[in-house]
Design a protein around this motif. Structure first.
Motif, PDB file in Angstrom:
ATOM      1  N   ILE A   1      59.291  18.447  42.941  1.00 51.87           N
ATOM      2  CA  ILE A   1      58.453  19.566  43.389  1.00 51.87           C
ATOM      3  C   ILE A   1      57.011  19.105  43.528  1.00 51.87           C
ATOM      4  O   ILE A   1      56.331  19.420  44.510  1.00 51.87           O
ATOM      5  N   SER A   2      56.537  18.348  42.569  1.00 54.44           N
ATOM      6  CA  SER A   2      55.171  17.824  42.604  1.00 54.44           C
ATOM      7  C   SER A   2      54.948  16.971  43.850  1.00 54.44           C
ATOM      8  O   SER A   2      53.935  17.115  44.541  1.00 54.44           O
ATOM      9  N   ARG A   3      55.894  16.087  44.146  1.00 53.14           N
ATOM     10  CA  ARG A   3      55.779  15.212  45.322  1.00 53.14           C
ATOM     11  C   ARG A   3      55.863  16.003  46.624  1.00 53.14           C
ATOM     12  O   ARG A   3      55.137  15.733  47.576  1.00 53.14           O
ATOM     13  N   THR A   4      56.759  16.971  46.674  1.00 47.14           N
ATOM     14  CA  THR A   4      56.983  17.737  47.898  1.00 47.14           C
ATOM     15  C   THR A   4      55.810  18.656  48.220  1.00 47.14           C
ATOM     16  O   THR A   4      55.385  18.750  49.376  1.00 47.14           O
ATOM     17  N   PHE A   5      55.275  19.315  47.204  1.00 42.79           N
ATOM     18  CA  PHE A   5      54.250  20.337  47.435  1.00 42.79           C
ATOM     19  C   PHE A   5      52.863  19.937  46.949  1.00 42.79           C
ATOM     20  O   PHE A   5      51.927  20.727  47.021  1.00 42.79           O
ATOM     21  N   ARG A   6      52.765  18.725  46.428  1.00 39.71           N
ATOM     22  CA  ARG A   6      51.480  18.180  45.966  1.00 39.71           C
ATOM     23  C   ARG A   6      50.788  19.102  44.964  1.00 39.71           C
ATOM     24  O   ARG A   6      49.643  19.488  45.122  1.00 39.71           O
TER      25      ARG A   6
ATOM     26  N   THR B   1      52.754  18.328  38.031  1.00 36.81           N
ATOM     27  CA  THR B   1      54.015  18.640  37.350  1.00 36.81           C
ATOM     28  C   THR B   1      53.795  19.657  36.239  1.00 36.81           C
ATOM     29  O   THR B   1      54.714  20.397  35.900  1.00 36.81           O
ATOM     30  N   THR B   2      52.591  19.699  35.695  1.00 40.70           N
ATOM     31  CA  THR B   2      52.291  20.657  34.633  1.00 40.70           C
ATOM     32  C   THR B   2      52.293  22.103  35.145  1.00 40.70           C
ATOM     33  O   THR B   2      52.365  23.028  34.349  1.00 40.70           O
ATOM     34  N   ASP B   3      52.230  22.280  36.464  1.00 41.48           N
ATOM     35  CA  ASP B   3      52.279  23.628  37.044  1.00 41.48           C
ATOM     36  C   ASP B   3      53.715  24.102  37.272  1.00 41.48           C
ATOM     37  O   ASP B   3      53.935  25.235  37.683  1.00 41.48           O
ATOM     38  N   VAL B   4      54.679  23.233  37.028  1.00 38.18           N
ATOM     39  CA  VAL B   4      56.087  23.572  37.256  1.00 38.18           C
ATOM     40  C   VAL B   4      56.686  24.117  35.965  1.00 38.18           C
ATOM     41  O   VAL B   4      56.611  23.484  34.919  1.00 38.18           O
ATOM     42  N   SER B   5      57.283  25.305  36.073  1.00 40.09           N
ATOM     43  CA  SER B   5      57.986  25.918  34.938  1.00 40.09           C
ATOM     44  C   SER B   5      59.358  26.348  35.407  1.00 40.09           C
ATOM     45  O   SER B   5      59.645  26.363  36.607  1.00 40.09           O
ATOM     46  N   SER B   6      60.199  26.731  34.486  1.00 42.34           N
ATOM     47  CA  SER B   6      61.547  27.198  34.827  1.00 42.34           C
ATOM     48  C   SER B   6      61.519  28.454  35.685  1.00 42.34           C
ATOM     49  O   SER B   6      62.434  28.706  36.453  1.00 42.34           O
ATOM     50  N   GLN B   7      60.456  29.241  35.571  1.00 44.71           N
ATOM     51  CA  GLN B   7      60.351  30.494  36.308  1.00 44.71           C
ATOM     52  C   GLN B   7      59.704  30.328  37.681  1.00 44.71           C
ATOM     53  O   GLN B   7      59.655  31.275  38.460  1.00 44.71           O
ATOM     54  N   LEU B   8      59.213  29.126  38.015  1.00 52.69           N
ATOM     55  CA  LEU B   8      58.543  28.894  39.292  1.00 52.69           C
ATOM     56  C   LEU B   8      59.495  29.170  40.451  1.00 52.69           C
ATOM     57  O   LEU B   8      60.631  28.698  40.457  1.00 52.69           O
ATOM     58  N   THR B   9      59.019  29.937  41.437  1.00 52.00           N
ATOM     59  CA  THR B   9      59.812  30.260  42.624  1.00 52.00           C
ATOM     60  C   THR B   9      59.088  29.790  43.877  1.00 52.00           C
ATOM     61  O   THR B   9      57.904  29.439  43.825  1.00 52.00           O
ATOM     62  N   ALA B  10      59.780  29.839  44.994  1.00 51.32           N
ATOM     63  CA  ALA B  10      59.183  29.469  46.272  1.00 51.32           C
ATOM     64  C   ALA B  10      57.972  30.348  46.592  1.00 51.32           C
ATOM     65  O   ALA B  10      57.004  29.884  47.186  1.00 51.32           O
TER      66      ALA B  10
ATOM     67  N   ASP C   1      55.767  31.304  44.654  1.00 54.54           N
ATOM     68  CA  ASP C   1      54.627  30.866  43.857  1.00 54.54           C
ATOM     69  C   ASP C   1      53.925  29.642  44.437  1.00 54.54           C
ATOM     70  O   ASP C   1      52.851  29.277  43.961  1.00 54.54           O
ATOM     71  N   VAL C   2      54.540  28.999  45.428  1.00 54.05           N
ATOM     72  CA  VAL C   2      54.038  27.712  45.911  1.00 54.05           C
ATOM     73  C   VAL C   2      53.750  27.786  47.408  1.00 54.05           C
ATOM     74  O   VAL C   2      54.643  28.101  48.198  1.00 54.05           O
TER      75      VAL C   2
ATOM     76  N   VAL D   1      63.219  27.368  39.564  1.00 59.27           N
ATOM     77  CA  VAL D   1      63.452  26.018  39.053  1.00 59.27           C
ATOM     78  C   VAL D   1      64.551  26.018  37.997  1.00 59.27           C
ATOM     79  O   VAL D   1      65.398  25.119  37.963  1.00 59.27           O
ATOM     80  N   GLY D   2      64.568  27.015  37.150  1.00 62.39           N
ATOM     81  CA  GLY D   2      65.602  27.111  36.119  1.00 62.39           C
ATOM     82  C   GLY D   2      67.001  27.153  36.723  1.00 62.39           C
ATOM     83  O   GLY D   2      67.917  26.511  36.221  1.00 62.39           O
ATOM     84  N   ASN D   3      67.157  27.894  37.842  1.00 63.34           N
ATOM     85  CA  ASN D   3      68.449  27.945  38.535  1.00 63.34           C
ATOM     86  C   ASN D   3      68.830  26.575  39.080  1.00 63.34           C
ATOM     87  O   ASN D   3      69.997  26.184  39.014  1.00 63.34           O
ATOM     88  N   ILE D   4      67.862  25.852  39.629  1.00 67.88           N
ATOM     89  CA  ILE D   4      68.124  24.514  40.158  1.00 67.88           C
ATOM     90  C   ILE D   4      68.626  23.609  39.039  1.00 67.88           C
ATOM     91  O   ILE D   4      69.630  22.914  39.180  1.00 67.88           O
ATOM     92  N   VAL D   5      67.946  23.639  37.906  1.00 61.68           N
ATOM     93  CA  VAL D   5      68.328  22.804  36.766  1.00 61.68           C
ATOM     94  C   VAL D   5      69.742  23.143  36.296  1.00 61.68           C
ATOM     95  O   VAL D   5      70.567  22.259  36.073  1.00 61.68           O
TER      96      VAL D   5
END
Length: 82
Positions: free
Chosen positions: A14-19, A22-31, A33-34, A68-72
């Motif tokens: 996610i960090s690489r794709t959306f620049r 990684t600290t901004d990524v949580s299990s609750q992060l959705t499209a 939000d980005v 993100v939680g669903n992806i995991v």
């Protein structure tokens, strides 16, 4: 592969794709939000995630992942570690 290891790989993708950090990524992060996370970017992200985690997710599942939680969790299922 542990849940944390999967999460870390997904966060890096996610960090690489959306620049974003990684600290901004949580299990609750959705499209929603980005900035820039649209259907095309989602497809590119999922290709990166599948490659990073050495897994292939069913295409009917990929489009329905809500956060993100669903992806995991789907990666865990696909790897048989859920």
């Amino acid at each position: 592969m542990t849940e944390q290891e999967i999460f870390d790989k997904v966060a890096e993708c996610i960090s690489r794709t959306f620049r974003i950090p990684t600290t901004d990524v949580s299990s609750q992060l959705t499209a929603e939000d980005v900035d820039g996370w649209d259907s095309l970017a989602h497809g590119m992200l999922m290709i990166r995630v599948e490659k990073a985690c050495n897994v292939r997710l069913p295409s009917d599942i990929v489009g329905s992942l809500q956060n993100v939680g669903n992806i995991v969790r789907e990666i865990q299922k696909a790897k048989g570690s859920a």
